[in-house]
Design an enzyme around this catalytic site. Structure first.
Site, PDB file in Angstrom:
ATOM      1  N   LYS A  78     -38.872  -3.688 -19.331  1.00 42.21           N
ATOM      2  CA  LYS A  78     -39.707  -3.507 -20.518  1.00 42.21           C
ATOM      3  C   LYS A  78     -39.518  -4.711 -21.439  1.00 42.21           C
ATOM      4  O   LYS A  78     -38.398  -5.205 -21.618  1.00 42.21           O
ATOM      5  CB  LYS A  78     -39.279  -2.220 -21.231  1.00 42.21           C
ATOM      6  CG  LYS A  78     -40.182  -1.790 -22.388  1.00 42.21           C
ATOM      7  CD  LYS A  78     -39.731  -0.424 -22.928  1.00 42.21           C
ATOM      8  CE  LYS A  78     -40.596   0.085 -24.063  1.00 42.21           C
ATOM      9  NZ  LYS A  78     -40.180   1.415 -24.539  1.00 42.21           N
ATOM     10  N   SER A 153     -43.779   4.809 -24.944  1.00 43.14           N
ATOM     11  CA  SER A 153     -44.145   3.416 -25.032  1.00 43.14           C
ATOM     12  C   SER A 153     -43.820   2.573 -23.804  1.00 43.14           C
ATOM     13  O   SER A 153     -44.331   1.465 -23.666  1.00 43.14           O
ATOM     14  CB  SER A 153     -43.454   2.805 -26.248  1.00 43.14           C
ATOM     15  OG  SER A 153     -42.054   2.760 -26.043  1.00 43.14           O
ATOM     16  N   SER A 177     -39.930   7.784 -24.956  1.00 45.61           N
ATOM     17  CA  SER A 177     -40.667   6.636 -24.412  1.00 45.61           C
ATOM     18  C   SER A 177     -40.357   6.251 -22.974  1.00 45.61           C
ATOM     19  O   SER A 177     -41.041   5.402 -22.411  1.00 45.61           O
ATOM     20  CB  SER A 177     -40.466   5.405 -25.304  1.00 45.61           C
ATOM     21  OG  SER A 177     -41.317   5.472 -26.430  1.00 45.61           O
TER      22      SER A 177
END
Lengths: 476, 96
Positions: A78, A153, A177
């Site tokens: 990420k 996210s 997330s």
């Protein structure tokens, strides 16, 4: 069968039996990204030369008889995890051109273990969102249906793993997330106990809630990655003095006699009927395998979303003060020092990030501090106590991970409150620091549904063991 | 309760966010909607609970006092938008 179909554990076995080389595995995944990612939009940056160099290094480790189970295995990261020398954008204009001078601890551990990084994945700006639509680089699409969100996210990481562009990815989880996008993409996502994975080098959103964790296509793969990144780190003062997550008992759990609690607050009106039905039918199958299931009530759950959207923005408004255009990132000139900082922040942060900074600043400001921030921390204390009490009677708490399946892109982006309500099921684990995993448990409207399993503090091994047994029961 | 435009402007100043007039209006509406919803937590009885600032509360975390190499100057400055003579160059903070 293509190598991209294989799990991390299978790839690892093939690497060690020399059926395949690390550069070969890296190349097929880079090819898959080249072929698929224009459509999915999971990655923000891919640097094939760096990936192949890492793969060659991994192969040298294997040739010397060194390395572990992730040596030569591709991992996506990420893009809020610092990677030395390569862009780390947090999907924000305010970090355009930024290349960290250091690795996050989790990244450094994987690098030392010989894992191969295939690229940095898309996210809601600074991990603030539930749909990956708040990225300045555009939304990621759900591989199950390209018109829908992958969740967020960590939507880029979830879509990359789901679409076989990498067997594993790291995400970060502040209010769900990792788990929510895993649920919406039909994969496994695990948030370890707060403090079992160092947060050093994770760009901070809400420091008392943030935790790095793995996404994979099954429980064993997620567990392998959790093991590799966990352990005490002196550079994070909230890091627990515990050893690495131990996988020796992963496959030794049984469902017979297991005590599961299902909180009615997470199966109620907020939950879409199709999701509820799917999760209840999975729970019934666990009962048929000998698990005991009881309905319980944890009343503070109903206040979780509010509590989260006070505490997380309050912490974010403080953490994001560092982005001032003075030491890194672009600078927009304004009048004097304050004007320059305000111009830079005002123009380069996106709407949702500014909204959360505004909420947090307001909640912490004179006259409102007690009514919002202190009150929210008291609710947090009560919620944690309710969960801890339940863990005295039950092994784990089960629920849907998300009250809905993957929703159409654009459908909720105009309705910030509705979007925030979707975090209902995942927030409590962050509030209390509990380990929590989402694994696929079936389909509703042809889209994946996630089952969440939450355990007590430091119960990571147990949660993974139970999830492994649940995964087998649901597959059988 | 309702948050006025002046208050929104004040919060934006505290947060060092230079916002356009239409953004201020949008945030006024959003803050009012969210904070209105947030009133719900006043309903829950939390009188028995001390505020909890952290998930897993650790006390007195000390590190050993050992000198270690830090970031070198060149690396620290590499991302800076403006530098001069090995230093960050920033707008004037205190006028003469």
């Amino acid at each position: 069968m293509s190598l991209t179909e294989l799990t991390a554990a299978e790839l690892s076995a093939k690497l060690r039996s020399r059926d395949v080389s690390a550069p070969e595995i890296a190349r097929v995944h880079l090819d898959r990204i080249a072929e698929r990612d224009a459509e999915i939009g999971a990655f923000l940056s891919v640097e094939p030369e760096l990936t192949l160099a890492q793969a060659e290094n991994a192969q040298r480790m294997l040739d010397r008889g060194e390395g572990g189970r992730l040596t030569g295995v591709p991992v996506a990261l990420k893009d809020n995890l610092s990677t030395v020398g390569t862009p780390t954008t947090c999907a924000s204009l305010i970090l355009e051109g930024y290349r960290p001078p250091f690795d996050a601890t989790a990244v450094a551990l994987l690098r030392a273990a010989g894992a191969v990084f295939v690229g940095k994945t898309n996210l809601d700006e600074f991990a603030m969102g539930t749909s990956t639509e708040n990225s300045v680089f555009g939304s990621t699409r759900n591989p199950w249906d390209l018109t829908r969100s992958p969740g967020g996210s960590s939507g880029g990481s979830a879509a990359a793993v789901c679409d076989h562009m990498a067997p594993l990815a790291l995400g970060s989880d502040t209010g769900g997330s990792i788990r929510q996008p895993a649920a919406l993409c039909g994969i496994v996502g695990f948030k370890p106990t707060y403090g079992r994975v160092s947060r050093y080098g994770l760009v901070a959103f809400a420091s008392s809630l943030d935790q790095i964790g793995p996404l994979g296509r099954n429980v064993e793969d997620a567990a392998l990655l959790a093991h590799a990144i966990s352990g005490h780190d002196p550079t994070d003062s909230t890091s627990l003095p515990d050893s690495q997550i131990d996988l020796s008992g992963l496959k030794g759990g049984a469902l017979r006699g297991l005590r599961l609690a299902a909180p009615r607050e997470l199966f109620g009106e907020a939950c879409h009927p199709g999701v509820r039905e799917c999760v209840l039918s999975a729970v019934d199958r666990l009962r048929a395998e000998g698990a005991e299931v009881a309905e319980i009530s944890l009343p503070s759950i109903d206040y979780g979303v509010t509590t989260y959207y006070i505490i997380a923005p309050a912490e974010a408004s403080s953490n994001l003060a560092r982005f001032d255009g003075l030491r890194y990132g672009p600078r927009l000139e304004g009048e004097g020092h304050v004007g320059t900082v305000a111009a830079t922040r005002g123009r380069l942060f996106g709407h949702e990030v500014k909204a959360r900074i505004m909420i947090g600043t307001y909640a912490l400001s004179a006259g409102y501090y007690d009514a919002y921030y202190v009150r929210a921390q008291q609710v947090r204390a009560r919620m944690t106590a309710e969960f801890e009490h339940a863990f005295g009677e039950f092994d784990v708490i089960v629920s849907p991970t998300s009250p809905v399946v993957a929703f159409p892109l654009g459908e909720l982006s105009h309705d910030p409150l509705a979007l925030k309500m979707l975090d209902l099921c995942t927030i409590p684990a962050n509030m209390g620091g509990f380990p929590a995993i989402s694994l696929p448990c079936g389909l509703s409207e042809g889209l994946p549904v996630g089952l969440q399993i939450v355990g007590p503090i430091r119960g990571d091994e147990r949660v993974l063991q139970i999830a492994y047994a649940v995964e087998r029961a649901l597959a059988g | 309760m309702s948050i006025s435009l002046d208050e929104v402007q004040h919060v934006a100043r505290l947060a060092r966010l230079d916002l356009e007039p239409e953004e201020l209006l949008a945030f006024q509406a959003e803050l009012n909607a969210l904070l209105g919803h947030f009133q719900d937590i006043q309903a829950l009885d939390v009188s028995e609970f001390e505020p909890r600032p952290h998930a897993v509360v650790l006390h007195d975390v000390f590190g050993d006092d050992i000198a270690r190499p830090g970031l070198d100057r060149e690396d620290a400055l590499r991302n800076a938008p403006r530098t001069r003579a090995g230093l960050f160059l920033v707008p004037t903070i205190i006028e003469d």
